[in-house]
Design a protein around this motif. Structure first.
Motif, short mmCIF file in Angstrom:
data_model
loop_
_atom_site.label_atom_id
_atom_site.label_comp_id
_atom_site.label_asym_id
_atom_site.label_seq_id
_atom_site.Cartn_x
_atom_site.Cartn_y
_atom_site.Cartn_z
N LEU A 29 -6.98 8.16 0.88
CA LEU A 29 -7.78 8.00 1.79
C LEU A 29 -9.17 7.70 1.36
O LEU A 29 -9.91 6.90 2.00
N ALA A 30 -9.49 8.65 0.22
CA ALA A 30 -11.04 8.24 -0.34
C ALA A 30 -11.07 6.78 -0.66
O ALA A 30 -12.28 6.20 -0.82
N ARG A 31 -10.02 6.05 -0.94
CA ARG A 31 -10.07 4.90 -1.34
C ARG A 31 -9.76 3.80 -0.09
O ARG A 31 -9.35 2.66 -0.47
N ASP A 32 -9.99 4.04 0.87
CA ASP A 32 -9.55 3.32 2.08
C ASP A 32 -8.21 2.83 2.37
O ASP A 32 -7.97 1.70 2.71
N ASP A 107 -5.46 12.78 -13.33
CA ASP A 107 -5.51 11.31 -12.95
C ASP A 107 -4.48 11.06 -12.20
O ASP A 107 -3.29 12.00 -12.34
N ILE A 108 -4.16 10.06 -11.51
CA ILE A 108 -3.10 9.50 -10.77
C ILE A 108 -2.66 8.33 -11.04
O ILE A 108 -3.46 7.26 -11.40
N TYR A 109 -1.36 8.05 -11.20
CA TYR A 109 -0.73 6.82 -11.65
C TYR A 109 -0.06 6.38 -10.60
O TYR A 109 0.77 7.04 -9.93
N LEU A 110 0.26 4.96 -10.40
CA LEU A 110 1.01 4.30 -9.48
C LEU A 110 1.88 3.31 -10.25
O LEU A 110 1.44 2.34 -10.90
N VAL A 111 3.24 3.78 -10.11
CA VAL A 111 4.40 2.96 -11.12
C VAL A 111 5.38 2.42 -10.10
O VAL A 111 5.83 3.02 -9.44
N SER A 112 5.42 1.04 -10.08
CA SER A 112 6.42 0.47 -9.45
C SER A 112 7.82 1.03 -9.79
O SER A 112 7.89 1.42 -10.94
N ASN A 135 6.02 -1.18 -26.52
CA ASN A 135 6.62 -0.54 -25.57
C ASN A 135 5.86 0.63 -25.02
O ASN A 135 6.89 1.61 -24.86
N VAL A 136 4.73 0.68 -25.10
CA VAL A 136 3.94 1.87 -24.60
C VAL A 136 3.45 1.63 -23.11
O VAL A 136 2.89 0.67 -23.01
N ASN A 137 3.64 2.62 -22.22
CA ASN A 137 3.09 2.70 -20.97
C ASN A 137 1.81 3.31 -21.11
O ASN A 137 1.59 4.53 -21.05
N TRP A 138 0.61 2.41 -21.26
CA TRP A 138 -0.59 3.00 -21.57
C TRP A 138 -1.26 3.38 -19.89
O TRP A 138 -1.00 2.76 -19.03
N LEU A 144 -4.43 4.59 -10.61
CA LEU A 144 -4.37 4.23 -9.21
C LEU A 144 -5.45 3.23 -8.90
O LEU A 144 -4.77 2.30 -8.25
N ASP A 145 -6.47 3.31 -9.20
CA ASP A 145 -7.48 2.17 -9.07
C ASP A 145 -7.30 0.78 -9.75
O ASP A 145 -7.30 -0.36 -8.92
N THR A 146 -6.45 0.82 -10.81
CA THR A 146 -5.96 -0.59 -11.38
C THR A 146 -5.03 -0.83 -10.76
O THR A 146 -5.06 -2.37 -10.26
N VAL A 147 -3.81 -0.26 -10.22
CA VAL A 147 -2.59 -1.00 -9.51
C VAL A 147 -3.11 -1.04 -7.97
O VAL A 147 -2.91 -2.26 -7.42
N LEU A 148 -4.06 -0.40 -7.31
CA LEU A 148 -4.55 -0.62 -5.95
C LEU A 148 -5.53 -2.00 -6.12
O LEU A 148 -5.25 -3.01 -5.31
N GLY A 149 -6.11 -2.21 -7.12
CA GLY A 149 -6.74 -3.47 -7.16
C GLY A 149 -5.81 -4.80 -7.54
O GLY A 149 -6.25 -5.51 -6.88
#
Length: 154
Positions: A29-32, A107-112, A135-138, A144-149
């Protein structure tokens, strides 16, 4: 008191899960980002988010320290207690993303769902001791901001 200490004091996994959902919802919500919640608790997703007119089903998870230093992990299967034992079920075809709160790093991550492992996702936020980079998930790729972008720029 740190977020980790707060979680430990909650005790019950259900309370921790509800807390994680509330934190993730507030951050979206804070990120609209519009957030919808299902009327019933028996859906495979916890939230539906709308980003630029597209809807995405999201399962919220709490991520904890991984088996290796500098990592966090979360499960990608639901576990239900049944009279005949445990039932484990995947989310394939039922959700679009996992939103995972890293309690220790706040931190929050968004993973498909396509990028998620069959049973767990491990995300690395510090370089490995052996300097392995294959093969590293960095964390930077899944923040969250990266994936939303990326979702907003489609």
């Amino acid at each position: 008191m740190s977020r980790r200490e707060q979680y430990e004091r909650l005790g019950e996994p259900q309370k921790r899960g509800q807390t994680t959902e509330a934190i993730v919802t507030a951050e979206l919500l804070a990120r609209d980002v519009s957030v919808l919640e299902p009327a019933y608790d028996n859906e495979p997703y916890d939230l539906v988010i709308e980003v630029d007119g597209e809807f995405h089903r999201v399962q919220v998870k709490t991520a904890y320290d991984g088996k290796r230093d500098g990592t966090v992990e979360f499960r990608t299967r639901s576990v239900r207690t049944k009279s005949e034992g445990y039932e484990r079920e995947g989310y394939e075809g039922k959700i679009d993303y996992f939103a995972a709160l890293n309690v220790g790093e706040e931190d929050i991550y968004l993973v498909s769902i396509e990028e998620a492992g069959a049973t767990t996702v491990t995300i690395r936020y510090e370089p490995a001791a052996n300097n392995n980079r294959a093969n590293v998930n960095w964390y930077a790729e899944f923040r969250l901001d990266t994936v939303l972008g990326r979702l907003r720029s489609r």
